[in-house]
Design a protein around this motif. Structure first.
Motif, PDB file in Angstrom:
ATOM      1  N   GLY A 109     -32.952  27.712  15.286  1.00  0.00           N
ATOM      2  CA  GLY A 109     -32.382  27.914  13.954  1.00  0.00           C
ATOM      3  C   GLY A 109     -33.455  28.091  12.894  1.00  0.00           C
ATOM      4  N   LEU A 110     -34.535  27.322  13.019  1.00  0.00           N
ATOM      5  CA  LEU A 110     -35.642  27.465  12.072  1.00  0.00           C
ATOM      6  C   LEU A 110     -36.258  28.854  12.173  1.00  0.00           C
ATOM      7  N   ALA A 111     -36.499  29.304  13.410  1.00  0.00           N
ATOM      8  CA  ALA A 111     -37.084  30.639  13.610  1.00  0.00           C
ATOM      9  C   ALA A 111     -36.171  31.730  13.065  1.00  0.00           C
ATOM     10  N   GLN A 112     -34.872  31.518  13.189  1.00  0.00           N
ATOM     11  CA  GLN A 112     -33.917  32.511  12.684  1.00  0.00           C
ATOM     12  C   GLN A 112     -33.916  32.548  11.164  1.00  0.00           C
ATOM     13  N   HIS A 113     -33.928  31.381  10.530  1.00  0.00           N
ATOM     14  CA  HIS A 113     -33.776  31.341   9.072  1.00  0.00           C
ATOM     15  C   HIS A 113     -35.061  31.649   8.321  1.00  0.00           C
ATOM     16  N   VAL A 114     -36.192  31.628   8.977  1.00  0.00           N
ATOM     17  CA  VAL A 114     -37.411  32.101   8.306  1.00  0.00           C
ATOM     18  C   VAL A 114     -37.576  33.609   8.495  1.00  0.00           C
ATOM     19  N   GLY A 115     -36.673  34.220   9.280  1.00  0.00           N
ATOM     20  CA  GLY A 115     -36.696  35.672   9.454  1.00  0.00           C
ATOM     21  C   GLY A 115     -37.488  36.165  10.637  1.00  0.00           C
ATOM     22  N   PHE A 116     -37.993  35.247  11.469  1.00  0.00           N
ATOM     23  CA  PHE A 116     -38.844  35.654  12.589  1.00  0.00           C
ATOM     24  C   PHE A 116     -38.113  36.571  13.564  1.00  0.00           C
ATOM     25  N   PHE A 117     -36.909  36.188  13.977  1.00  0.00           N
ATOM     26  CA  PHE A 117     -36.190  36.974  14.981  1.00  0.00           C
ATOM     27  C   PHE A 117     -35.857  38.376  14.478  1.00  0.00           C
ATOM     28  N   GLU A 118     -35.340  38.462  13.258  1.00  0.00           N
ATOM     29  CA  GLU A 118     -34.958  39.764  12.711  1.00  0.00           C
ATOM     30  C   GLU A 118     -36.162  40.699  12.629  1.00  0.00           C
ATOM     31  N   VAL A 119     -37.256  40.204  12.114  1.00  0.00           N
ATOM     32  CA  VAL A 119     -38.456  41.039  11.974  1.00  0.00           C
ATOM     33  C   VAL A 119     -39.016  41.414  13.350  1.00  0.00           C
ATOM     34  N   ALA A 120     -39.005  40.465  14.279  1.00  0.00           N
ATOM     35  CA  ALA A 120     -39.517  40.747  15.622  1.00  0.00           C
ATOM     36  C   ALA A 120     -38.679  41.826  16.311  1.00  0.00           C
ATOM     37  N   MET A 121     -37.346  41.747  16.167  1.00  0.00           N
ATOM     38  CA  MET A 121     -36.477  42.749  16.789  1.00  0.00           C
ATOM     39  C   MET A 121     -36.639  44.113  16.139  1.00  0.00           C
ATOM     40  N   ARG A 122     -36.797  44.134  14.823  1.00  0.00           N
ATOM     41  CA  ARG A 122     -37.026  45.409  14.140  1.00  0.00           C
ATOM     42  C   ARG A 122     -38.349  46.015  14.594  1.00  0.00           C
ATOM     43  N   GLY A 123     -39.345  45.169  14.742  1.00  0.00           N
ATOM     44  CA  GLY A 123     -40.647  45.656  15.181  1.00  0.00           C
ATOM     45  C   GLY A 123     -40.630  46.194  16.592  1.00  0.00           C
ATOM     46  N   MET A 124     -39.788  45.610  17.460  1.00  0.00           N
ATOM     47  CA  MET A 124     -39.740  46.036  18.857  1.00  0.00           C
ATOM     48  C   MET A 124     -39.139  47.433  19.015  1.00  0.00           C
TER      49      MET A 124
END
Length: 520
Positions: free
Chosen positions: A109-124
């Protein structure tokens, strides 16, 4: 022959479309009659109490393989009432998945709410060659389940824009990404929340019936699910290219919302790129440090015999993964600016916990149902009689497991929550197959296949409605019939391919996870 239209879709004969829609409408009506999962388990608990009273009055019993005579305990009795009241809190607080999932969600949840997952998926998925677009979108979608339902909101519309930008049909990208995320929800190279949740329920059920049985670890399906990730990438890509893209044909922007065609994929900002870089470096350092506690023969996290399979490392994998996600999230957050001060960390963790409130409420009801099912001995009677029936029909092999997978697929059309469905099916099928000598982790694999493959067909899946909304933005003429006709090849072929993989895996006798054989 079907008539191709300029919007890229094929017009099905009205009679055929009518049948498909009537079938889907029937599923939707039946599903809508089901109560909320919380109330479903409350009603089932009451049902178990009534059945236990009837069965005890009839003197129902069973003789176990250990020659122990097991009789039904009556919930509608003084002993049953005392059990219900005295065990209520323990049933809830001691429910294995509760603590495991909540702990995992601190990190995820922390990784999601700091935006890590969204940015990582966009980058991929950004800036990749056209020839690799389909494969990368699918790979990202399957791995995206680490971010839970957030991946269903982020990846499909992003994939549609990427497809459009490289001259491919945007609806093909939308559907392909959604299938990867939803039908592939249970597969991953990483240990995800799904692994923790399902293994916790499995442990709760099997040790409730067989106290000496080993617990099911979040790692126990890792080998099979990691291999499934690779299989799904190629199977979904094959279906998309051979069936979906040809059927959609050329994209006609005339019927699209023009605003969505002018939308552009937001490029990663410099601080976001630095955030991803620093997060990966920090995660790499953490993995090296943990490896130093495992790789040496005298490593602190090795077992007493010097092995890894029965070691503090595997038994404490959830806390280790939690720290990994915290390292990723904190490193990214402070670099990208989504975390300003250290107190932001617990604040965002708190937000993640608020989002888990529905799960916590559901666990309370599910825990009571499972406890009643076990205390009354109804689960024992069903599992013994069920296994005896399968043995008498000579259905003790892989065929019985495939049948269970198909049952899971069909029920999934009505109950789309994987945790609710497993909490419902596990008390019946886990002990039954355990009686036949199958490891609970192996039975769990059979369930996960069925639970995932048909996610994309269920009208009860709220994200199916979301997907239809996105489709209409690219072609306002599309409807539920169009969507389901395009989803059907994905669902059927994915299920078939996954079952074939499962059968081959079983025939080869491969382990489904570290040290986990098919048979006990």
């Amino acid at each position: 022959m079907e008539n191709q239209t300029q919007n890229g879709g094929s017009q099905k004969p009205k009679k055929e479309e009518g049948r498909a829609l009537r079938f889907l409408s029937a599923i939707e009506r039946a599903g809508n009659k089901l109560p909320d999962p919380f109330m479903l388990f409350i009603y089932l608990a009451v049902f178990i109490a009534i059945v236990s009273w009837i069965m005890s009055m009839l003197g129902v019993s069973v003789t176990t393989p250990e020659n122990e005579v097991v009789e039904v305990n009556n919930m509608i009795s003084k002993e049953g009432l005392i059990f219900a009241l005295s065990s209520m809190l323990d049933n809830f607080t001691g429910f294995a998945p509760l603590g495991l999932v909540l702990v995992m969600m601190f990190g995820i949840g922390l990784a999601q709410h700091v935006g890590f997952f969204e940015v990582a998926m966009r980058g991929m998925v950004a800036n990749i060659p056209k020839s690799l677009v389909t494969y990368m979108v699918i790979f990202t979608g399957v791995l995206g389940n680490i971010a839970s339902d957030a991946s269903m909101v982020i990846i499909p519309p992003l994939a549609a824009m990427i497809y459009y930008s490289v001259g491919k049909h945007p609806i093909a990208g939308l559907l392909t990404a959604f299938v990867a995320v939803s039908a592939g929800f249970t597969a991953n190279f990483l240990i995800a929340g799904t692994d923790v949740l399902l293994s916790g329920i499995s442990t709760e059920v099997i040790q409730g019936r067989y106290p000496d049985a080993r617990s099911v670890s979040p790692l126990d399906n890792w080998y099979f699910m990691a291999a499934s990730t690779i299989m799904l990438v190629f199977v979904v890509a094959f279906i998309s290219k051979k069936f979906i893209e040809p059927r959609l044909g050329e994209f006609n922007p005339e019927f699209a919302d023009q605003s969505i065609l002018t939308a552009k994929i937001e490029k990663l900002r410099p601080e976001q790129k630095r955030g991803i870089r620093n997060a990966l470096i920090a995660a790499g350092i953490y993995i090296v440090l943990v490896s130093l506690l495992i790789v040496p023969s005298n490593g602190l996290l090795r077992g007493e015999d010097g092995g890894v399979l029965q070691s503090p490392f595997l038994s404490n994998i959830v806390p280790l993964i939690l720290v990994l996600f915290i390292v990723l999230a904190v490193s990214y957050g402070f670099t990208a600016g989504t975390l300003k001060k250290i107190s932001d960390v617990p604040e965002k963790m708190g937000i993640a916990m608020k989002e888990m409130s529905g799960f916590i409420v559901l666990v309370f009801a599910a825990a009571q149902f499972i406890a009643y099912f076990e205390w009354t001995n109804i689960s024992t009677i069903i599992s013994v009689n069920g296994s005896n029936t399968l043995e008498s029909m000579n259905m003790t092999g892989i065929g019985a497991m495939v049948g269970f997978t198909l049952i899971s697929s069909i029920v999934n059309l009505f109950i789309t929550s994987g945790s609710a469905l497993w909490a419902l099916l596990a008390p019946v099928f886990l002990p039954m197959f355990y009686q036949l000598g199958y490891d609970p982790a192996y039975t769990q694999v059979a369930f996960r296949i069925g639970d995932s493959a048909f996610n994309i067909l269920s009208p009860m899946n709220p994200y199916v409605v979301m997907l239809l909304g996105f489709m209409k933005r690219y072609d306002k003429r599309t409807g539920l019939g169009t969507l389901m006709s395009l989803m059907l090849p994905f669902a059927l072929l994915i299920l078939a391919a996954w079952i074939v993989m499962f059968v081959v895996w079983s025939l080869l006798g491969l382990q489904v996870g570290p040290g986990v054989d098919i048979r006990l």
